[in-house]
Design a protein around this motif. Sequence first.
Motif, PDB file in Angstrom:
ATOM      1  N   UNK A  95       0.831  -1.207   0.000  1.00 10.77           N
ATOM      2  CA  UNK A  95       0.000   0.000   0.000  1.00 10.77           C
ATOM      3  C   UNK A  95       0.863   1.255   0.000  1.00 10.77           C
ATOM      4  N   UNK A  96       1.922   1.236   0.817  1.00 10.33           N
ATOM      5  CA  UNK A  96       2.818   2.391   0.880  1.00 10.33           C
ATOM      6  C   UNK A  96       3.533   2.601  -0.454  1.00 10.33           C
ATOM      7  N   UNK A  97       3.990   1.502  -1.062  1.00  7.95           N
ATOM      8  CA  UNK A  97       4.670   1.598  -2.365  1.00  7.95           C
ATOM      9  C   UNK A  97       3.731   2.141  -3.427  1.00  7.95           C
ATOM     10  N   UNK A  98       2.499   1.689  -3.434  1.00  4.98           N
ATOM     11  CA  UNK A  98       1.528   2.170  -4.426  1.00  4.98           C
ATOM     12  C   UNK A  98       1.267   3.673  -4.260  1.00  4.98           C
ATOM     13  N   UNK A  99       1.121   4.117  -3.017  1.00  5.58           N
ATOM     14  CA  UNK A  99       0.903   5.542  -2.761  1.00  5.58           C
ATOM     15  C   UNK A  99       2.114   6.366  -3.181  1.00  5.58           C
ATOM     16  N   UNK A 100       3.299   5.848  -2.865  1.00  2.00           N
ATOM     17  CA  UNK A 100       4.534   6.543  -3.242  1.00  2.00           C
ATOM     18  C   UNK A 100       4.634   6.653  -4.763  1.00  2.00           C
ATOM     19  N   UNK A 101       4.334   5.566  -5.478  1.00  2.00           N
ATOM     20  CA  UNK A 101       4.426   5.570  -6.940  1.00  2.00           C
ATOM     21  C   UNK A 101       3.413   6.529  -7.558  1.00  2.00           C
ATOM     22  N   UNK A 102       2.220   6.610  -6.955  1.00  2.00           N
ATOM     23  CA  UNK A 102       1.198   7.513  -7.474  1.00  2.00           C
ATOM     24  C   UNK A 102       1.663   8.973  -7.367  1.00  2.00           C
ATOM     25  N   UNK A 103       2.244   9.312  -6.223  1.00  2.00           N
ATOM     26  CA  UNK A 103       2.687  10.695  -6.021  1.00  2.00           C
ATOM     27  C   UNK A 103       3.790  11.079  -7.006  1.00  2.00           C
ATOM     28  N   UNK A 104       4.542  10.093  -7.474  1.00  2.00           N
ATOM     29  CA  UNK A 104       5.634  10.381  -8.411  1.00  2.00           C
ATOM     30  C   UNK A 104       5.261  10.064  -9.853  1.00  2.00           C
ATOM     31  N   UNK A 105       3.980   9.825 -10.072  1.00  3.27           N
ATOM     32  CA  UNK A 105       3.411   9.713 -11.432  1.00  3.27           C
ATOM     33  C   UNK A 105       3.916   8.507 -12.214  1.00  3.27           C
ATOM     34  N   UNK A 106       4.269   7.441 -11.516  1.00  2.46           N
ATOM     35  CA  UNK A 106       4.519   6.191 -12.225  1.00  2.46           C
ATOM     36  C   UNK A 106       3.168   5.595 -12.619  1.00  2.46           C
ATOM     37  N   UNK A 107       3.004   5.110 -13.852  1.00  5.88           N
ATOM     38  CA  UNK A 107       1.679   4.647 -14.287  1.00  5.88           C
ATOM     39  C   UNK A 107       1.259   3.291 -13.728  1.00  5.88           C
ATOM     40  N   UNK A 108       2.199   2.468 -13.293  1.00  4.62           N
ATOM     41  CA  UNK A 108       1.805   1.151 -12.811  1.00  4.62           C
ATOM     42  C   UNK A 108       2.929   0.439 -12.086  1.00  4.62           C
ATOM     43  N   UNK A 109       2.575  -0.657 -11.409  1.00  5.72           N
ATOM     44  CA  UNK A 109       3.522  -1.486 -10.677  1.00  5.72           C
ATOM     45  C   UNK A 109       3.245  -2.949 -10.996  1.00  5.72           C
ATOM     46  N   UNK A 110       4.302  -3.737 -11.061  1.00  3.94           N
ATOM     47  CA  UNK A 110       4.188  -5.188 -11.214  1.00  3.94           C
ATOM     48  C   UNK A 110       5.123  -5.837 -10.205  1.00  3.94           C
ATOM     49  N   UNK A 111       4.558  -6.595  -9.268  1.00  6.17           N
ATOM     50  CA  UNK A 111       5.328  -7.258  -8.222  1.00  6.17           C
ATOM     51  C   UNK A 111       5.208  -8.768  -8.393  1.00  6.17           C
ATOM     52  N   UNK A 112       6.326  -9.471  -8.281  1.00  5.01           N
ATOM     53  CA  UNK A 112       6.289 -10.932  -8.433  1.00  5.01           C
ATOM     54  C   UNK A 112       7.079 -11.623  -7.330  1.00  5.01           C
ATOM     55  N   UNK A 113       6.625 -11.512  -6.075  1.00  5.63           N
ATOM     56  CA  UNK A 113       7.287 -12.224  -4.983  1.00  5.63           C
ATOM     57  C   UNK A 113       7.114 -13.730  -5.147  1.00  5.63           C
ATOM     58  N   UNK A 114       8.050 -14.495  -4.616  1.00  7.79           N
ATOM     59  CA  UNK A 114       8.013 -15.950  -4.774  1.00  7.79           C
ATOM     60  C   UNK A 114       7.125 -16.608  -3.722  1.00  7.79           C
ATOM     61  N   UNK A 115       5.831 -16.273  -3.745  1.00  8.50           N
ATOM     62  CA  UNK A 115       4.854 -16.920  -2.875  1.00  8.50           C
ATOM     63  C   UNK A 115       4.301 -18.144  -3.594  1.00  8.50           C
ATOM     64  N   UNK A 116       4.254 -19.275  -2.917  1.00  3.60           N
ATOM     65  CA  UNK A 116       3.776 -20.503  -3.527  1.00  3.60           C
ATOM     66  C   UNK A 116       2.303 -20.395  -3.892  1.00  3.60           C
ATOM     67  N   UNK A 117       1.951 -20.950  -5.033  1.00  4.20           N
ATOM     68  CA  UNK A 117       0.566 -20.967  -5.474  1.00  4.20           C
ATOM     69  C   UNK A 117      -0.283 -21.732  -4.463  1.00  4.20           C
ATOM     70  N   UNK A 118      -1.421 -21.168  -4.082  1.00  3.75           N
ATOM     71  CA  UNK A 118      -2.297 -21.817  -3.116  1.00  3.75           C
ATOM     72  C   UNK A 118      -2.024 -21.424  -1.674  1.00  3.75           C
ATOM     73  N   UNK A 119      -0.961 -20.625  -1.455  1.00  3.67           N
ATOM     74  CA  UNK A 119      -0.618 -20.209  -0.097  1.00  3.67           C
ATOM     75  C   UNK A 119      -0.684 -18.688   0.052  1.00  3.67           C
ATOM     76  N   UNK A 120      -1.573 -18.065  -0.727  1.00  4.23           N
ATOM     77  CA  UNK A 120      -1.663 -16.605  -0.687  1.00  4.23           C
ATOM     78  C   UNK A 120      -3.069 -16.133  -0.317  1.00  4.23           C
ATOM     79  N   UNK A 121      -3.812 -16.966   0.427  1.00  5.93           N
ATOM     80  CA  UNK A 121      -5.155 -16.566   0.853  1.00  5.93           C
ATOM     81  C   UNK A 121      -5.094 -15.283   1.670  1.00  5.93           C
ATOM     82  N   UNK A 122      -4.070 -15.162   2.495  1.00  3.56           N
ATOM     83  CA  UNK A 122      -3.905 -13.984   3.356  1.00  3.56           C
ATOM     84  C   UNK A 122      -3.673 -12.709   2.534  1.00  3.56           C
ATOM     85  N   UNK A 123      -3.220 -12.878   1.279  1.00  2.00           N
ATOM     86  CA  UNK A 123      -2.831 -11.744   0.450  1.00  2.00           C
ATOM     87  C   UNK A 123      -3.901 -11.339  -0.556  1.00  2.00           C
ATOM     88  N   UNK A 124      -4.630 -12.296  -1.111  1.00  2.00           N
ATOM     89  CA  UNK A 124      -5.468 -12.033  -2.282  1.00  2.00           C
ATOM     90  C   UNK A 124      -6.571 -10.998  -2.031  1.00  2.00           C
TER      91      UNK A 124
END
Length: 322
Positions: A95-124
């Motif tokens: 959330x902090x990174x997204x807000x920071x990027x918005x203030x500096x006019x970056x159009x988008x973000x793509x994050x690819x952390x190595x979280x195992x498929x099926x173990x991201x219920x807490x995140x989705x």
Amino acid sequence: MSTVVVEKRFRDFDLSVQSAVRRLLASSPLVTPYQHPDLFAHHEDARTPSLHFVIQEGSETAFYGFLRQNIFLRGLNANHGPIASDKARFLQGMETLRSWARRRCYPGLLLSPDFSLGETVWLDAPALDQGWWRQSKNMPGTVLLDLAPPEEALMSALRKETRYEIRRAPRLGLSVRRGRSSSDFEEFLTLLFQRGRDKGFRPPKRAILLRILETLARESEGSDEGGLFLTEKDGRLVAGVIAVSAGRHAHYVCGAIDKSVLGTLPGGYPAIWSAILWAKAKGLSHFDFGGYGRGGNPEVQRFKRGFGGSVVEFAPALCTSV
């Protein structure tokens, strides 16, 4: 109280921040060479601007991401990252990174952390609430080898073909040594890029690999963090792999064989086995083969699976427009 600190070069951070980031990375099972400031995240390329995004909580780092700018879309990408001290800090950091990027006019973000498929219920669900979505076409993965068993058990767990090739290598006059000189690096990189042209794959940039190998060679006397493992026959290079430590894992970075010399000789097998034994002796928990996504090269996938380990599929990347 948290503080956001951003620098284009890692060495420009205060030394206390550098140390805090390294402590976070050393304790994380998710860090890879691509999010490590001493490895791929160190390289500076004017054509692809990058930055280090850090959230400090007191004297400790709670969230770290190395992000490169997409030169066409101008968005920021975190390959195999970011890294956080726990799940709550990861969500807060997004959330902090997204807000920071918005203030500096970056159009988008793509994050690819190595979280195992099926173990991201807490995140989705929280990520969706923040305005993120999954990039469904991106389904990377890896083969992860647990290094806890004794060497004999690791050998027994190898695929029969792999075990046979490793055991017959010395009888065929093949030996493995560590490459530490400039001539070793140049000879291997020439082989790697020639192999890439022949087989149609693109290795990491030569300048990046050379800098990493030179850095690891300088540091090997005090703390062996990996490097180049070379297979030779009659004093001639026939295969090699680069393996490095990052966090609790060892990581296979890239490798190549000289098929014109080897023929049917098993040059790659003993080099990787030596890297696995180095990682185990160092006390690392796993050997990460990387590069095992859907639609990958079946020949390469079979080779990696031959060393045992489990296939881990990662959740798709997270995207947002800001």
